[in-house]
Design a protein around this motif. Structure first.
Motif, PDB file in Angstrom:
ATOM      1  N   UNK A 179      39.044  54.607  38.598  1.00 45.22           N
ATOM      2  CA  UNK A 179      40.072  53.454  40.066  1.00 45.22           C
ATOM      3  C   UNK A 179      39.605  52.017  39.897  1.00 45.22           C
ATOM      4  N   UNK A 180      38.242  52.350  39.300  1.00 47.49           N
ATOM      5  CA  UNK A 180      37.693  50.596  39.848  1.00 47.49           C
ATOM      6  C   UNK A 180      38.201  50.065  38.524  1.00 47.49           C
ATOM      7  N   UNK A 181      38.636  50.378  37.433  1.00 53.58           N
ATOM      8  CA  UNK A 181      39.400  50.148  36.829  1.00 53.58           C
ATOM      9  C   UNK A 181      41.183  49.480  36.653  1.00 53.58           C
ATOM     10  N   UNK A 182      41.355  50.868  36.959  1.00 58.24           N
ATOM     11  CA  UNK A 182      42.777  50.374  37.524  1.00 58.24           C
ATOM     12  C   UNK A 182      42.955  48.976  38.233  1.00 58.24           C
ATOM     13  N   UNK A 183      42.159  49.303  39.351  1.00 60.92           N
ATOM     14  CA  UNK A 183      42.119  48.184  40.169  1.00 60.92           C
ATOM     15  C   UNK A 183      42.461  46.710  40.346  1.00 60.92           C
ATOM     16  N   UNK A 184      41.264  46.749  39.151  1.00 66.66           N
ATOM     17  CA  UNK A 184      40.678  45.768  38.598  1.00 66.66           C
ATOM     18  C   UNK A 184      42.115  44.854  37.459  1.00 66.66           C
ATOM     19  N   UNK A 185      42.339  46.037  36.885  1.00 61.72           N
ATOM     20  CA  UNK A 185      43.623  45.929  36.191  1.00 61.72           C
ATOM     21  C   UNK A 185      44.716  45.419  36.667  1.00 61.72           C
ATOM     22  N   UNK A 186      45.584  45.782  37.840  1.00 59.27           N
ATOM     23  CA  UNK A 186      46.189  45.513  38.797  1.00 59.27           C
ATOM     24  C   UNK A 186      46.070  44.591  40.153  1.00 59.27           C
ATOM     25  N   UNK A 187      45.058  43.807  39.658  1.00 54.45           N
ATOM     26  CA  UNK A 187      44.576  43.135  40.714  1.00 54.45           C
ATOM     27  C   UNK A 187      45.052  41.267  39.612  1.00 54.45           C
ATOM     28  N   UNK A 188      44.580  41.466  38.287  1.00 52.50           N
ATOM     29  CA  UNK A 188      44.967  40.725  37.513  1.00 52.50           C
ATOM     30  C   UNK A 188      46.167  40.448  37.691  1.00 52.50           C
ATOM     31  N   UNK A 189      46.600  41.639  37.546  1.00 54.04           N
ATOM     32  CA  UNK A 189      48.147  41.726  36.497  1.00 54.04           C
ATOM     33  C   UNK A 189      48.723  41.135  38.024  1.00 54.04           C
TER      34      UNK A 189
END
Length: 514
Positions: A133-143
């Motif tokens: 979840x952390x990695x997914x949120x981080x990825x979407x935040x950067x996108x």
């Protein structure tokens, strides 16, 4: 505290004065306001030039014009603004009043949505550090942080408005869409809740069944065309909200907070049951619209006041915490009630507006209908530009909140609290969150100013006649009056938000006022 507030107010006024002077000088030196008339072949050209010179006071020195504007702007303190006239002779005060309501409505809604969603995602991401979840949120935040606002806005117009409006008449959700949507939501929530693999699998299965069932029901009854909530669902939602507030604040072991929250929930349910027929009434006379709006605001204020009383009377030694929890319950209960009223009138709105999600303007021009249809019309015009601005801001709030929470969670006093056996929920909500929000309080002010700047682009894409359009037209015409009107509203709002952030910072960390 008073000395600190006075100091911050003085600094804010000084910043506004210096900013207005710099902006005025830059605008009047950015071009020739008479250029279009000088190149015109109109036989009445000279008269038009003289009229424009008179409207813009171009025959006076620049500092005289600036001081004249400053004097008129200063009168806003006593409610007698005089921001001059545009080069076409229109009252800038009237233009600003009309444009400010649209822009500030958009920016405030986007800011509140970004704060709630972004901070929540940041907290969960920090608690579930290095999880999927952390990695997914981080990825979407950067996108989302990298997305150009104008490009994202165009995508929203095509997919969230045009294609949605084309699909809505049928309104059928395919079985494949139901299964995929339920699987995606279940996967995200099980990652956020965490736990060992058996617990994750059970969570995934339960959420998959619930979401799939809800979507299947919505498709069967054509809920998107005829949404129905009603009082029974509202009661269940308010009770669930009260339980959630209690769990996130004090837990059920503290009877004072629990009683205050449930008392507030009961007041909200009874009050809405009594007032719902009156609030649901159709009003077609525009003269009664203002009274209906005041009635809604009165119910909101009454709910907050009663929540404060419940917290103070039932809170005991936990009075402060009980009051805060009760007020939160009241605000969200009011939001649920307002959503129920809007959804109850949705089918009637579709009857007069078959394509409900608009792509341009802040309101539908020449739209004459009932009070609630006008409310829904205003809300639907807010959807796309609000999503465009919110998505960009959520990324920043998520990253800052995650970093701040991780820094706090590694502090010695957090380890001490855990070693004493305090529940993890209390460690996060009572000990870590308060200190973790201190840097966020400052970021809110900067983000608000950034949203105002981004609204200039967003309003252009969605055709809003707001402050962004006023600013753009003023620059193109080398007309300082509209530009300074834009600065007065947006600059004052940004400085005010900075002041509010400083005060919030002082409340969260009283040492700053020492």
């Amino acid at each position: 505290m008073f000395k600190y507030i006075a100091k911050r107010l003085g600094q804010s006024v000084l910043i506004l004065l210096l900013g207005s002077l710099v902006l005025y000088v830059l605008v009047i030196n950015s071009g020739d306001p008479l250029e279009d008339l000088r190149e015109s072949n109109d036989p009445n050209r000279e008269n038009r030039i003289q009229a424009r010179i008179a409207n813009m006071n171009l025959d006076l020195p620049w500092y005289t014009r600036y001081l004249t504007w400053l004097g008129g702007a200063a009168r806003c303190v006593i409610g007698q603004c005089d921001l001059g006239t545009s080069r076409d002779g229109q009252s800038v005060t009237a233009l600003v009043t009309q444009a400010a309501s649209a822009t500030l409505r958009l920016v405030i809604v986007a800011t509140l949505a970004a704060i709630i969603i972004g901070i929540t995602l940041g907290i969960v991401s920090a608690v579930r550090q290095y999880s999927g979840f952390d990695y997914g949120v981080t990825l979407m935040a950067f996108v989302f942080f990298s997305l150009p606002v104008f490009w994202f806005a165009v995508l929203l117009k095509h997919y969230a408005a045009i294609q949605f409006n084309d699909w809505l008449p049928a309104g059928q959700i395919s079985l494949r869409t139901i299964l995929i949507s339920a699987a995606v939501i279940a996967f995200i929530l099980q990652a956020a809740l965490g736990g060992h693999w058996k617990r994750r699998l059970a969570t995934f299965g339960v959420i998959f069944v619930i979401v799939g069932g809800v979507l299947f029901y919505m498709d069967a009854v054509e809920w998107l065309r005829r949404p129905a909530v009603g009082l029974p669902i509202y009661i269940l939602a308010v009770i669930g909200l009260a339980v959630l507030v209690i769990v996130l604040t004090s837990g059920f072991k503290n009877p004072r907070v629990r009683n205050a929250v449930f008392a507030t929930a009961g007041i909200a349910i009874v009050g809405y049951a009594v007032m719902r027929p009156t609030l649901m009434a159709e009003r077609t006379d525009p003269e009664t619209f203002r009274g209906a709006t005041l009635l809604l605001l009165g119910c909101l204020v009454a709910g907050v006041v009663l929540a404060v009383l419940a917290g103070q009377l039932l809170g005991g030694f936990s009075r402060r915490q009980a009051t805060g929890a009760a007020v939160v319950t009241s605000l969200f209960s009011s939001a649920l009630a307002f959503a129920d009223l809007m959804l109850s009138h949705w089918s009637g709105y579709l009857a007069v507006m078959p394509r409900p999600i608009p792509t341009i303007a802040a309101v539908t021009p020449n739209f004459y209908s009932t009070y609630w249809n006008h409310m829904i019309d205003t809300a639907t015009h807010l959807i796309l530009p609000t999503v465009a601005l919110t998505a960009i801001s959520i990324a920043a709030y998520t990253r800052y909140t995650r970093a701040s929470m991780l820094d706090v969670l590694n502090q010695d006093y957090i380890r001490t609290a855990r070693s004493k056996g305090i529940a993890e929920r209390k460690v996060i909500t009572r000990h870590a969150l308060r200190n973790g929000l201190i840097p966020i309080a400052t970021i809110v002010a900067f983000d608000f100013a950034g949203l105002i700047g981004g609204a200039v682009i967003t309003e252009t894409v969605f055709g809003w006649q707001g402050m962004g359009n006023l600013f753009r037209v003023g620059l193109e015409q080398v007309d300082p009056a509209p530009v300074m009107g834009f600065f007065l509203v947006t600059g004052s709002a940004a400085v005010l938000m900075n002041l509010v952030a400083d005060l919030a910072y002082a409340i969260l960390d009283p040492r700053i006022t020492g």
